[in-house]
Design an enzyme around this catalytic site. Structure first.
Site, mmCIF file in Angstrom:
data_model
loop_
_atom_site.group_PDB
_atom_site.id
_atom_site.type_symbol
_atom_site.label_atom_id
_atom_site.label_comp_id
_atom_site.label_asym_id
_atom_site.label_seq_id
_atom_site.Cartn_x
_atom_site.Cartn_y
_atom_site.Cartn_z
ATOM 1 N N LYS A 89 -6.224 93.642 -54.425
ATOM 2 C CA LYS A 89 -4.959 94.362 -54.339
ATOM 3 C C LYS A 89 -4.577 94.777 -55.736
ATOM 4 C CE LYS A 89 -2.196 95.057 -50.724
ATOM 5 N NZ LYS A 89 -2.787 95.240 -49.378
HETATM 6 N N1 GLU Z 1 -3.516 98.821 -47.859
HETATM 7 C C1 GLU Z 1 -4.194 98.700 -46.591
HETATM 8 C C2 GLU Z 1 -4.231 97.245 -46.141
HETATM 9 O O1 GLU Z 1 -3.439 96.448 -46.549
HETATM 10 C C3 GLU Z 1 -5.536 99.381 -46.601
HETATM 11 C C4 GLU Z 1 -6.516 98.865 -47.610
HETATM 12 C C5 GLU Z 1 -7.794 99.691 -47.690
HETATM 13 O O2 GLU Z 1 -7.932 100.638 -46.929
HETATM 14 O O3 GLU Z 1 -8.622 99.346 -48.520
HETATM 15 O O4 GLU Z 1 -5.021 96.864 -45.313
#
Ligand code: GLU
Length: 421
Positions: free
Chosen positions: A111
């Site tokens: 993240k």
């Molecule tokens: N931000 C999204 C999640 O929390 C997508 C992450 C991604 O597609 O890598 O799953």
């Protein structure tokens, strides 16, 4: 020695560790692997000087955290929000590990975040911020290293800027460095709709197992962006009654059902659901307590808490947002017999289609939207059924079962790879 967890001290991190500890006991997890999984593999903190529109330079703080790489390169979103700090980014990075493993994707969790109020920044300021942040985290991202995607406060334009910045420094176009890009530069058909669509597939399975139908169910949706907006439209098309919808400015309520097509047109003009004719005004917090069958918190974290969980009327809660239910609320909902489809499962459609986008980008070969949609449905349905069956077998709730499955897979990866050196 001081507790190394102190480094990541935050509400979200404490919650994530609590979940890991609880599941580790149930899984009888190897204590060494358990200890390892509590910490991110690496975390980068950067400062980001940005020339603001008024000519002054402001410094922002950003992070990129890789939780683990046992199953592959890391994957996860980038959020722009005022509460971003090391712990608040590490916890969702950890959840991404469980989510990717649960969905059978060859990724570890990551993240990123920048502490800012994106609504207060102009488009130029956002672009400068994004490009400099990308340059600063260049060391730890790449198509086979770590692949960012949109999350709270970021979107496909943010991804286009990141992809361009990374590509410029490499002297060649590298589409696989981010997912959630605009279609024209290597995005995937169906990525924007993927999270909302995945929620509907999960709800469809939940309804089937509960002996119900989606048609005729009353739904309340908190959040009308990429996730809530798409889910509301698809559920409405399935014949569900969309009784309440809220966004960051407020909410609208009509127990006879809101025409989502008309609501979308209103939002396109007014910038918010607020003021939509033919529905009563309600606050975006009170809307959670309105009578409905299905509640879809698809905005921000910590919305269903110890102080309002008793008053939630829905019998199914599908977590479109990451972490919308606090641990206290989770216990209350469980005791009241509410079926909670946890974030790691309910909103996983986003990262599943991100994986499809990444694969397409690496192969320079693109699939039709119908292929994306049917593969997404297959992955969501399989994961849901597995979690449901495990929950039945273990006599537990869906969150515990989903985390058990995700954490078990990551720990198996660790075990089989062994400890370096
Ligand atoms: N931000 C999204 C999640 O929390 C997508 C992450 C991604 O597609 O890598 O799953």
């Amino acid at each position: 020695m001081t507790d190394p967890r102190a480094e990541f001290e935050s509400d979200l991190y404490r919650t994530a560790i609590g979940q890991l500890d609880q599941v580790a006991t149930r899984l009888n997890l190897d204590p060494d692997i358990h200890e390892r999984l509590r910490f991110p593999r690496r975390a980068l903190v950067v400062s980001i000087p940005v020339r603001m529109d008024n000519g002054k330079t402001e410094v922002f703080i950003g992070y990129r955290v890789h939780h683990n790489t046992a199953l592959g390169p890391t994957k996860g979103g980038l959020r722009y929000a005022p509460d971003v700090n090391l712990g608040e980014v590490t916890a969702p990075a950890m959840l991404m590990s469980w989510k990717c493993a649960l969905m059978g994707l060859p990724y570890g969790g990551a993240k990123g975040g920048v502490r800012c109020v994106p609504r207060d920044l102009s488009r130029t300021e956002l672009e400068h911020l994004t490009r400099r942040y990308t340059a600063e985290i260049m060391l730890v991202i790449g198509p086979d290293l770590d692949i960012p995607a949109p999350d709270l406060g970021t979107d496909e334009t943010t991804m286009a800027w990141m992809m361009d910045t990374y590509s410029m420094t490499q002297g060649r176009t590298v589409p696989g460095v981010v997912t959630g890009k605009p279609l024209i530069i290597g995005g995937s058909a169906g990525r924007r709709e993927a999270t909302g669509r995945g929620i509907v597939y999960a709800l469809y399975q939940a309804a089937r197992f509960l002996g119900q139908e989606l048609r005729g169910r009353t739904v309340v949706v908190q959040g009308f962006g990429n996730v809530g907006g798409v889910a509301a439209r698809l559920l409405w098309r399935e014949g569900a009654i969309i009784a309440g919808v809220a966004d960051f400015k407020g909410g609208v309520w009509n127990p006879n059902g809101i025409d989502v097509g008309q609501l979308e047109r209103h939002v396109a003009e007014a910038g918010s659901v607020v003021g939509f004719p033919g529905a009563d005004a309600v606050s975006n917090v009170d809307i959670l307590e309105r009578p409905c069958d299905i509640l879809l918190p698809a905005a921000i974290g910590s919305q269903i808490r110890g102080d309002n969980a008793e008053r939630i009327k829905a019998n199914v809660v599908a977590e479109g947002a990451n972490g919308p239910t606090t641990p206290e609320a989770d216990v209350i909902l469980r005791e009241r017999g509410v079926t909670v489809i946890p974030d790691v499962l309910a909103n996983a459609g986003g990262v599943v289609v991100s994986y499809f986008e990444w694969v397409q980008g690496l192969q320079y070969y693109f699939w039709r939207e119908s292929e994306i949609t049917s593969r997404l449905q297959e992955v969501m349905t399989r994961a849901f059924n597995r979690v449901w069956a495990l929950a039945q077998k273990e006599g537990t709730d869906l969150r515990t079962a989903a985390l058990m499955e995700g954490i078990r897979r990551v720990s198996e990866g660790y075990k089989i790879r062994g400890l370096y050196p």
